[in-house]
Design a protein around this motif. Structure first.
Motif, short mmCIF file in Angstrom:
data_model
loop_
_atom_site.label_atom_id
_atom_site.label_comp_id
_atom_site.label_asym_id
_atom_site.label_seq_id
_atom_site.Cartn_x
_atom_site.Cartn_y
_atom_site.Cartn_z
N LYS A 17 0.86 -1.16 -0.12
CA LYS A 17 -0.10 -0.06 0.17
C LYS A 17 1.15 1.14 -0.09
O LYS A 17 1.68 1.49 0.97
N SER A 18 0.90 2.04 -1.21
CA SER A 18 1.85 3.05 -1.40
C SER A 18 1.34 4.47 -1.07
O SER A 18 2.20 5.35 -1.36
N ASP A 19 0.06 4.50 -0.63
CA ASP A 19 -0.31 6.01 -0.54
C ASP A 19 0.34 6.65 0.80
O ASP A 19 0.78 5.70 1.67
N GLU A 20 0.33 7.94 0.54
CA GLU A 20 1.23 8.70 1.62
C GLU A 20 0.19 9.19 2.60
O GLU A 20 -0.23 10.44 2.59
N THR A 21 0.01 8.31 3.33
CA THR A 21 -1.08 8.54 4.66
C THR A 21 -0.82 7.60 5.76
O THR A 21 -0.47 6.52 5.69
N VAL A 22 -1.10 8.06 6.87
CA VAL A 22 -0.75 7.32 8.09
C VAL A 22 -2.28 7.36 9.02
O VAL A 22 -2.16 7.09 9.95
#
Ligand code: PMP
Length: 302
Positions: free
Chosen positions: A102-107
């Motif tokens: 999962k490569s989205d830039e989100t935490v």
């Protein structure tokens, strides 16, 4: 490290393949992967990749479990992998690591279906990393195997390997080589990244697929060649830890671990019997492309 990798849908030098700090998989272990070996045969001047299609078929199943989508069909993944190996011009045994994550830039997002996937393939030279000839010393770990109702071990999820790291850290502290992880009820699951077989009264016994194991491709190979070549059947069932002590032989199987005999378990000596040696010989002849009966398992690159 100067080799070529496959990253963001193209081939590129390893040091250009970098991930942003907020990448979801980095924070939460939201990925799954495969470990594949290619064996270099010096006489034939070929690399034989072992059961490439089967590894990608398993990755496809893992992706379904983890709400991930592979970027291409299994045949195209195999073709991309062979192309990558050719670009790296290896003349030694290699390890191939496809990974989808999962490569989205989100935490702050956790619904897997709302996160996007990226795919990469990394390769590195790799010889034997456990002592396949003399055998190894194993301990039963104080860390339990993660239960399949918590995280599915059959999906080879990256996050699950913290369990492996903890077990291997304990192994190192105790001066051993490998860990055997148990289930909640004290039965055996598997090694830290290997399946386990015991030899008893001229048959093989291995924990069933319900025992929180990864259904290993090497495990499956051994079950097949033991039956076909040595007329040995394998019983897949619950195996209790005490059965290790009076086994006629014990070995681990895995792409990385190959066929590794255990010669000492928790301080008890274990025989390195002829069955293990015969299975090892068959396995190494097959993966190195010298046993042509099983050449359908190989993808060969000149
Ligand atoms: N169990 C675990 C947890 C593993 O990581 C591995 C290595 N992939 C195995 C078993 C053995 O699987 P295989 O024979 O497919 O490499």
């Amino acid at each position: 490290m100067k080799n070529i990798v496959y990253f963001n849908n193209r081939f590129m030098p390893y040091n250009q393949a970098v991930l942003p700090l907020a990448t979801h998989a980095f924070h939460y272990g939201t990925g799954c992967f495969e470990g594949i070996r290619g064996y270099y045969n010096k006489e034939q001047k070929k690399i034989h990749i072992f059961r490439l299609q089967d590894h990608y078929a398993r990755l496809a199943r893992s992706c379904r479990t983890l709400s991930m989508e592979l970027p291409m069909a299994i045949n195209d993944l195999c073709a991309t992998t062979t192309e990558l190996l050719k670009k790296n011009h290896y003349q030694q045994d290699v390890y191939i690591r496809p990974i989808i994550y999962k490569s989205d830039e989100t935490v702050i997002k956790f619904d897997l279906t709302k996160l996007s996937d990226s795919f990469a393939i990394y390769t590195t030279p790799l010889g034997h990393f456990l002592d396949v000839s003399s055998g190894i010393k194993a301990i039963t770990s104080s860390w339990q195997r993660v239960d399949r109702h918590m995280i599915p071990p059959s999906a080879k999820p990256t996050g699950l390997y913290l369990n492996t790291c903890l077990a291997k850290t304990e192994v190192a502290r105790q001066g051993a080589d490998e860990a055997i992880l148990l289930n909640n009820d004290g039965s055996i699951s598997e090694g830290s990244a290997e399946n386990i077989f015991i030899i008893k009264d001229n048959h093989l016994i291995t924990p069933a697929t319900t025992e929180n194991i990864l259904e290993g491709i090497t495990r499956n190979t051994i079950i097949e060649i033991a039956k076909k070549e040595l007329k040995l059947r394998t019983i897949q069932r619950k195996v209790m830890a005490r059965e290790l002590i009076d086994a006629d032989g014990i070995f681990l199987t895995g792409t990385g671990a190959e066929i590794t005999p255990i010669v000492n378990i928790d301080g008890h000596k274990v025989t390195l019997g002829t069955v293990t040696t015969k299975l090892q010989k068959l396995y190494f002849d097959i993966v190195n492309g010298t046993n042509l009966k099983y050449s359908h398992w190989l993808t060969s690159i000149s």
